[in-house]
Scaffold this active site. Structure first.
Site, short mmCIF file in Angstrom:
data_model
loop_
_atom_site.label_atom_id
_atom_site.label_comp_id
_atom_site.label_asym_id
_atom_site.label_seq_id
_atom_site.Cartn_x
_atom_site.Cartn_y
_atom_site.Cartn_z
N LYS A 173 14.08 -5.11 42.09
CA LYS A 173 13.42 -6.41 41.89
C LYS A 173 11.99 -6.42 42.40
O LYS A 173 11.13 -7.09 41.82
CB LYS A 173 14.25 -7.54 42.50
N VAL A 209 18.41 -8.98 39.63
CA VAL A 209 18.54 -10.39 40.02
C VAL A 209 20.02 -10.76 40.07
O VAL A 209 20.72 -10.64 39.07
CB VAL A 209 17.80 -11.32 39.05
N ILE A 231 25.90 -10.87 38.41
CA ILE A 231 25.87 -12.07 37.57
C ILE A 231 24.94 -11.81 36.38
O ILE A 231 23.77 -11.47 36.57
CB ILE A 231 25.36 -13.29 38.35
N GLY A 268 27.04 -4.57 57.27
CA GLY A 268 26.36 -4.01 56.10
C GLY A 268 25.81 -5.05 55.14
O GLY A 268 25.31 -4.71 54.08
N ASP A 288 12.78 -11.31 49.32
CA ASP A 288 13.69 -10.81 48.30
C ASP A 288 14.01 -11.91 47.28
O ASP A 288 13.97 -11.69 46.06
CB ASP A 288 14.98 -10.32 48.96
N LYS A 294 13.05 -12.29 43.03
CA LYS A 294 14.01 -12.66 41.98
C LYS A 294 13.59 -13.95 41.27
O LYS A 294 13.72 -14.06 40.05
CB LYS A 294 15.40 -12.81 42.59
#
Length: 435
Positions: free
Chosen positions: A107, A134, A138, A189, A203, A207
């Site tokens: 991204k 992104v 989904i 994690g 981040d 997106k």
């Protein structure tokens, strides 16, 4: 059946090994759906000797991942290295220049260099796909660019970072503070050793910029995303939000604003208060959710796992299957030359309710000074909560919810308080999402 589509795989982390497992496990099903087999021919990563839990012996190893695009036994390069520049970008450029299709989950690279790469792909007549960049598994890119293609999209917003959502929903469930839950997320994690891009909203901003471009037919403009993260949120904020009937979620929102016959693009990532009966309030853990609103389709909700080897690998392989079928399409739902350059929308005129939190010394006159600033800036206070924090040396948490009004009024009130001895730390402002 047709000849196999040959894949070079750069990056053998969680997602890369997930792609190998998925292609090997579902090979027959994938071949039937793609119309041809998918065959991995070569792989590359930093450490050749590392045990990744998959058998790499059937595949050629490339020490220099940037040279994978020049191999004669490769039709598609899958880039899972990460990073907006460096080897990932070099590999992407080499792949397209070599007349090969590119699939990426990167991204950051798409947000910073997507227009350049899309233009190169158009000129070369090859596919550039990034469904996995992104919201993990989904299919929101495909949903916007294909399923909603006939609609004028007015607004796209949602929970775009699983790390932040895990932290906030865990704070909500346990009453623990941010730093404690972040450490747990790193141990499990869900968060990187350096979590800055996640917890400071970068981040999610990457997106959001991609979604805005696809949804609105706008040129990518990551630099114009107004970005704030969750690192300043306290357990007390979570508790106060709950008492008022809200949960706190990091939400990215992109919206078109029309004025004087032209469109401006509003893009923001920041923590919001979400009413408990809103669909996004029930998105817990590392889940992502995206809402798109169109003029004929109404409101669509895309929800699912936003990260992880299985969901993200699924999105990567879905892109590979599209390429195997010969489905290329425009990278950002329309040719780069058709994407509109939209000026950045200013936020001062936007109207809404806000949650404003102050940490102040417990002394006379503080409340009077803050409420006077609100009065002078024409901010109407709907409710006010004051809570002591004995563990913080007598400091007090003061939270208020405003009536609906322009953002510029709240900004002016905080400017009036800037530098005041009545503030122990800068105020925190969170917009309240409407229903």
């Amino acid at each position: 059946m047709a000849e196999p589509l040959r894949i070079a795989l750069a990056g053998l982390g969680t997602v890369g090994t997930g792609v190998i497992r998925l292609i090997e496990t579902n090979a027959e099903l994938i071949a039937r759906r793609a119309g041809r087999p998918i065959a991995i021919t070569s792989v590359s990563a930093r450490d050749r000797s590392k045990d990744r839990g998959v058998d790499l012996s059937p595949y050629a190893w490339e020490d220099d991942l940037t040279s994978m695009a020049s191999r004669g036994d490769v039709d598609v390069v899958v880039e899972l290295v990460g990073g907006s520049d460096g080897p990932a970008l070099t590999l992407a450029r080499n792949t397209i220049a070599g007349g090969k299709a590119l699939v990426t989950a990167n991204k950051a690279m798409v947000a910073h260099h997507g227009l350049e790469l899309a233009r190169r792909a158009e000129d070369a007549g090859v596919a550039l796909k990034f469904e996995a960049a992104v919201a993990g598994g989904i299919p929101v890119i495909k949903g916007l660019s294909e399923g909603a293609a006939a609609n004028a999209i007015d607004r796209v917003y949602g929970i775009l970072n699983g790390t932040c959502n895990y932290i906030l929903s865990t704070m909500e469930d346990t009453g623990r503070d941010f730093a404690d839950v972040l450490s747990e997320a790193q141990m499990l994690g869900y968060a990187e050793a350096d979590p800055t891009f996640d917890i400071e909203g970068v981040d999610a901003a990457h997106k959001l910029a991609i979604l805005a471009s696809i949804g609105f037919g706008a040129r990518l403009d990551f630099a114009s995303v107004d970005t704030a993260g969750i690192s300043r949120i306290l357990a007390a904020d979570i508790a106060q939000a709950a008492a008022l009937g809200f949960v706190i979620r990091l939400i990215g929102m992109a919206e078109l604003e029309s004025a004087d016959g032209s469109c401006r693009l509003f893009q923001r990532v920041q923590p919001h208060l979400v009413p408990v009966d809103h669909p996004l309030a029930h998105v817990d853990g590392a889940t992502n959710a995206v809402v798109a609103e169109g003029n004929f389709m109404g409101r669509l909700l895309f929800q699912g796992a936003g990260a992880g080897d299985g969901p993200t690998a699924s999105a990567v392989v879905a892109d590979i299957i599209d390429i195997a079928r010969g489905e290329k399409g425009a990278t950002f739902s329309m040719p780069v030359s058709e994407l509109e350059e939209m000026p950045r929308a200013q936020s001062g005129h936007r109207r809404g309710r806000n949650y404003i939190r102050f940490i102040v010394p417990d002394k006379p006159g503080v409340l009077a000074e803050i409420t006077a600033a609100m009065r002078d800036a024409d901010v109407s206070i709907e409710s006010l909560i004051q809570k002591g924090r004995a563990e913080a040396g007598g400091e007090v948490l003061l939270a208020m919810v405003t009536h609906e009004g322009p953002e510029s009024a709240v900004t002016r009130a905080l400017e009036l308080l800037d530098g005041s001895d009545s503030l122990a730390q800068p105020p925190l402002v969170m917009t309240i999402v409407g229903k």
